[in-house]
Every structure is written in C-alpha cells, then in structure tokens.
Write an enzyme that holds these catalytic residues in place. Structure first.
Site: not given
Length: 216
Positions: A11, A13
């Site tokens: 991922d 953020d």
C-alpha cells in the site's frame, strides 16, 4: 519470524509515505464545499478506501463524479505543500529489492499516487491504482491484479498495509499480510505479522525469492 515470498505488494499512504496532513486538509475543505457536516463525515471510514466509494457514502449519485474529480484536484495540488513524506525505513527497504519483485497497490487514483510517489523519489515499476480496478479494498481485486502483472502466484505474495481494509483485501487474496502500526494501533490490525513500520524489517534476496525478517 521469517516470511518467504516471490513478490512484495505495498500500500502507499500510511505504508510507504505519510500523507495524513494533506488528507486532513483536503478532505476537510472538500466536505465544507459540499455541505457535509463533521458528524456525517465522521461516520464514514476513509482510510484505505477509494475516493469514489467515500463520496458515494456521503453524496447523491449524480454528484459523485464531480466530487471525486474535485478531491483528486485538491490532493494533487496539495502535494508540493509538504503534506507527503517518506515513512521510516521505506527508502532502505525498497532499495534492497529488485524492481520486478515489488509493486505499489493503492486506493488513490493513478494521478494522485504518481504525484505523491514522485515527490518522495519512489518510482515503482508496477503500480496498481483505483483507476485500474472495478472494486477497491477490502475486495481482493487490486492485490490479485498486482500478482498477475508480476507473474506471481497470490500465495507467494506478501502484502504490506496499515489499514484494516487493505489487510482484509490481502487476506481475501490468499496472501501473507504484514501490518504497519503507523495509522492504527497494533491491536486493531489483523495480520500474520505486525510491526511499527518498515524500519523494523529487513529483506534478503536469494535464488529462492525474498526472505523478510523482523529486526532484533
């Protein structure tokens, strides 16, 4: 604990970078522009979900496309304002990996993801963004697509996430999950391994793949 993998899926953020300041600024302004109260906004889960899903929870369907375009513009324009920074351990961990062994899998649009990654000098060979899928996290589609593009069996992939929605997507894809306690408390994260951030991990590339270990 040592985890063996053929591909590592990150991922963005809250995992590789922190954009919380930017997210708070932009979404607060966006909610104000669309007349959404703080109470209404507080009832919606934001982290790890696509903007279109968030907007659909808060606004009439006919307004959603315009509202999604607006939040994307706000967030892209905010990138130069110092709202994005590398999280501890990110640069060194990624530098230890061959470019064809890892991918970024984000709920952000490609335009926003590329702006944030470019701002901190991360240039993934493979990037899966919200534009590339029909169902975002916690659906497994984004992670399964990343595995397919890397040519790796999902069972041989490790997902690195900070949000429950992303970890659920990784589990649903049949992948090993590593949670980073950067935006949630450790006890809130259901994963095969939970660490504070990427600085707590090391990666060793071998002929058999990548060995991921927690640092002593």
């Amino acid at each position: 604990m040592t985890i063996h993998a053929q591909a590592l899926l990150f991922d963005n953020d809250g995992t590789l970078v922190s954009s919380l300041d930017s997210v708070n600024r932009c979404w607060t302004l966006w909610a104000r522009e669309y007349g959404i109260t703080a109470e209404e906004f507080g009832r919606v889960e934001l982290h790890g979900r696509t903007a279109v899903e968030i907007a659909a929870d808060l606004l009439p369907a006919e307004v959603v496309p315009e509202a999604v375009a607006r939040i994307e513009l706000l967030e892209v324009e905010d990138v130069p304002n110092g709202g994005v920074r590398l999280l501890p351990g990110t640069a060194g961990f990624l530098a230890s990996l061959p470019a064809d062994r890892w991918a970024v899998v984000t709920s952000a649009t490609r335009r926003l993801a590329e702006a944030r990654l470019d701002a901190v000098g991360i240039l993934p060979k493979t990037l899966i963004a919200a534009d590339d899928v029909t169902r975002g996290k916690p659906d497994p589609e984004p992670y399964l697509l990343a595995a397919r593009q890397l040519g790796v069996d999902p069972a041989d992939c490790v997902v690195f996430e900070d949000a429950p929605a992303g970890l659920a997507a990784g589990r649903a894809a049949g992948m090993t999950t590593v949670a980073l306690a950067t935006t949630h408390r450790a006890h809130e994260l259901d994963a095969d391994l939970v660490v504070k951030d990427l600085s707590a991990l090391s990666a060793l590339v071998t002929e058999r793949g990548v060995e991921i270990s927690a640092r002593a």
